[in-house]
Design a protein around this motif. Structure first.
Motif, mmCIF file in Angstrom:
data_model
loop_
_atom_site.group_PDB
_atom_site.id
_atom_site.type_symbol
_atom_site.label_atom_id
_atom_site.label_comp_id
_atom_site.label_asym_id
_atom_site.label_seq_id
_atom_site.Cartn_x
_atom_site.Cartn_y
_atom_site.Cartn_z
ATOM 1 N N ALA A 1 0.771 -1.168 -0.176
ATOM 2 C CA ALA A 1 -0.091 -0.050 -0.023
ATOM 3 C C ALA A 1 0.920 1.168 0.115
ATOM 4 O O ALA A 1 0.569 2.217 -0.411
ATOM 5 C CB ALA A 1 -1.038 0.091 1.083
ATOM 6 N N GLU A 2 2.057 1.195 0.722
ATOM 7 C CA GLU A 2 2.876 2.546 0.764
ATOM 8 C C GLU A 2 4.291 1.997 0.805
ATOM 9 O O GLU A 2 4.397 1.099 1.518
ATOM 10 C CB GLU A 2 2.214 3.325 1.966
ATOM 11 N N VAL A 3 4.989 2.893 0.282
ATOM 12 C CA VAL A 3 6.650 2.787 0.506
ATOM 13 C C VAL A 3 6.952 3.985 1.104
ATOM 14 O O VAL A 3 6.904 5.201 0.518
ATOM 15 C CB VAL A 3 7.250 2.316 -0.695
ATOM 16 N N ARG A 4 7.363 4.024 2.299
ATOM 17 C CA ARG A 4 7.786 5.278 3.232
ATOM 18 C C ARG A 4 9.084 5.856 2.941
ATOM 19 O O ARG A 4 9.405 6.646 3.684
ATOM 20 C CB ARG A 4 7.284 4.828 4.687
ATOM 21 N N GLY A 5 10.126 4.954 2.619
ATOM 22 C CA GLY A 5 11.532 5.508 2.309
ATOM 23 C C GLY A 5 12.307 4.792 3.363
ATOM 24 O O GLY A 5 12.014 4.025 4.147
ATOM 25 N N ASN A 6 13.714 5.267 3.511
ATOM 26 C CA ASN A 6 14.793 4.411 4.120
ATOM 27 C C ASN A 6 14.672 4.977 5.710
ATOM 28 O O ASN A 6 14.538 6.066 5.874
ATOM 29 C CB ASN A 6 16.168 4.683 3.666
ATOM 30 N N THR A 7 14.787 3.988 6.557
ATOM 31 C CA THR A 7 15.128 4.275 7.932
ATOM 32 C C THR A 7 16.459 4.829 8.080
ATOM 33 O O THR A 7 17.194 4.543 7.438
ATOM 34 C CB THR A 7 14.521 3.288 8.824
ATOM 35 N N LYS A 8 16.690 5.194 9.454
ATOM 36 C CA LYS A 8 18.295 5.263 9.704
ATOM 37 C C LYS A 8 19.103 4.201 9.661
ATOM 38 O O LYS A 8 20.445 4.424 9.615
ATOM 39 C CB LYS A 8 18.218 5.991 11.360
ATOM 40 N N SER A 9 18.597 2.955 9.819
ATOM 41 C CA SER A 9 19.422 1.702 9.696
ATOM 42 C C SER A 9 19.443 1.297 8.298
ATOM 43 O O SER A 9 20.170 0.347 8.029
ATOM 44 C CB SER A 9 18.553 0.614 10.487
ATOM 45 N N GLY A 10 18.769 2.036 7.324
ATOM 46 C CA GLY A 10 19.061 1.758 5.951
ATOM 47 C C GLY A 10 17.876 0.715 5.545
ATOM 48 O O GLY A 10 18.061 0.491 4.356
ATOM 49 N N ARG A 11 17.025 0.220 6.372
ATOM 50 C CA ARG A 11 16.094 -0.446 5.774
ATOM 51 C C ARG A 11 14.716 0.391 5.066
ATOM 52 O O ARG A 11 14.892 1.572 5.262
ATOM 53 C CB ARG A 11 15.492 -1.456 6.888
ATOM 54 N N ILE A 12 13.792 -0.193 4.440
ATOM 55 C CA ILE A 12 12.873 0.495 3.584
ATOM 56 C C ILE A 12 11.629 0.279 4.552
ATOM 57 O O ILE A 12 11.142 -0.751 4.753
ATOM 58 C CB ILE A 12 12.708 0.007 2.621
ATOM 59 N N GLY A 13 10.798 1.421 5.177
ATOM 60 C CA GLY A 13 9.611 1.313 5.853
ATOM 61 C C GLY A 13 8.296 1.066 4.719
ATOM 62 O O GLY A 13 8.425 1.848 3.768
ATOM 63 N N ILE A 14 7.505 0.197 4.974
ATOM 64 C CA ILE A 14 6.528 -0.095 3.991
ATOM 65 C C ILE A 14 5.163 -0.360 4.759
ATOM 66 O O ILE A 14 5.244 -0.586 6.076
ATOM 67 C CB ILE A 14 6.874 -1.385 3.053
ATOM 68 N N VAL A 15 4.098 -0.207 4.092
ATOM 69 C CA VAL A 15 2.764 -0.406 4.856
ATOM 70 C C VAL A 15 1.997 -1.514 3.771
ATOM 71 O O VAL A 15 2.042 -1.174 2.699
ATOM 72 C CB VAL A 15 1.783 0.735 4.940
ATOM 73 N N ILE A 16 1.808 -2.606 4.278
ATOM 74 C CA ILE A 16 1.158 -3.624 3.569
ATOM 75 C C ILE A 16 -0.146 -3.943 4.000
ATOM 76 O O ILE A 16 -0.620 -3.702 5.244
ATOM 77 C CB ILE A 16 1.906 -4.959 3.808
ATOM 78 N N LYS A 17 -1.113 -3.991 3.252
ATOM 79 C CA LYS A 17 -2.614 -4.443 3.442
ATOM 80 C C LYS A 17 -2.749 -5.925 3.101
ATOM 81 O O LYS A 17 -2.620 -6.315 1.877
ATOM 82 C CB LYS A 17 -3.318 -3.479 2.778
#
Length: 263
Positions: A244-260
């Motif tokens: 549903a959404e790709v939120r961008g990189n976190t401080k640790s270099g991972r990618i924040g996402i929202v899944i339905k």
């Protein structure tokens, strides 16, 4: 009117998809010539989107979709001159109730679909199948409805009767959605699907290699396939996800996402 088929088909590489679009272009030319609406058979969301992307490029045409009820996945596409009102279009679909005593027998969508296709009816003549407590509701083209009503007598050894019902009588399934906020190392399909289905990437890769996973309704056998926002992932026996959404990189270099996750 002759369409520029080379231009309209040029970006399509898959041979099966070319056959589908070529048939739609045949229908579009007939509509432009005869000024009468035409209907396609039923298509899944992926092919529907593909067809619409082509029809949008043809002047003097309009189109609409209908699958028998508002939230239908599989729909027919009406192609008609742009001066007509879509409300005047008859999509020629029928809803059939397939009923029997299934209290002692557990049946699934696949059982009902298999029984329908076992009669020699092509998949594209049938829309959604909605499983109910005492059977299944089948959306179909009118031309196969009477054949189904007469010849569909058993599903998984259970005797059934088939009758036409009004769309208003449809028992629509309750759609439950679980929102999952998480992070992934990359937007590879194995990573996103593992997060959405709550399993390990190792197990997900096995499912992918067994061709049990689909991306946007196409079988995906590549664990490294990229997933984009809005993509739909289906896993046989486990249901369906939407990125549903790709939120961008976190401080640790991972990618924040929202899944339905559709339950």
């Amino acid at each position: 009117m002759k369409l520029d088929r080379q231009s309209l088909l040029g970006s399509i590489r898959d041979q099966e998809e070319k056959v589908v679009i070529a048939k739609v272009l045949d229908d579009a030319e007939k509509v432009l010539k005869n000024h009468r609406p035409l209907l396609t058979n039923f298509y899944d969301p992926y092919h529907t989107g593909l067809i619409i992307s082509v029809l949008e490029r043809i002047p003097d045409l309009e189109f609409g979709t209908n699958g028998g009820y508002p939230a239908a996945e599989r729909v027919r596409i009406a192609i008609f001159p742009d001066y007509l009102d879509e409300n005047e279009i008859d999509y020629d679909t029928v809803v059939l109730a397939v009923e029997g005593n299934f209290k002692m027998v557990q049946v699934t969508h696949r059982d009902f679909l298999g029984s329908v296709l076992g009669l020699g009816i092509k998949r594209e003549m049938v829309g959604d199948l909605l499983v109910t407590n005492n059977g299944c509701q089948v959306v179909a083209t009118r031309e196969v409805a009477s054949y189904l009503s007469t010849h569909l007598t058993r599903v998984h050894r259970v005797r059934v009767t088939v009758r036409e019902i009004l769309p208003a009588e449809l028992v629509l399934p309750e759609v439950r959605v679980k929102e999952i906020k998480t992070t992934v190392a990359s937007l590879r399909i194995d990573a996103v699907a593992a997060a959405g289905f709550g399993t390990s990437r190792t197990r997900l890769v096995r499912e992918i290699l067994a061709e049990k996973l689909s991306l946007n309704w196409h079988t995906c056998a590549n664990a490294a396939a990229p997933v984009r926002q809005g993509d739909i992932i289906s896993l046989r026996g486990r249901g369906r996800l939407e990125l549903a959404e790709v939120r961008g990189n976190t401080k640790s270099g991972r990618i924040g996402i929202v899944i339905k996750r559709f339950l």
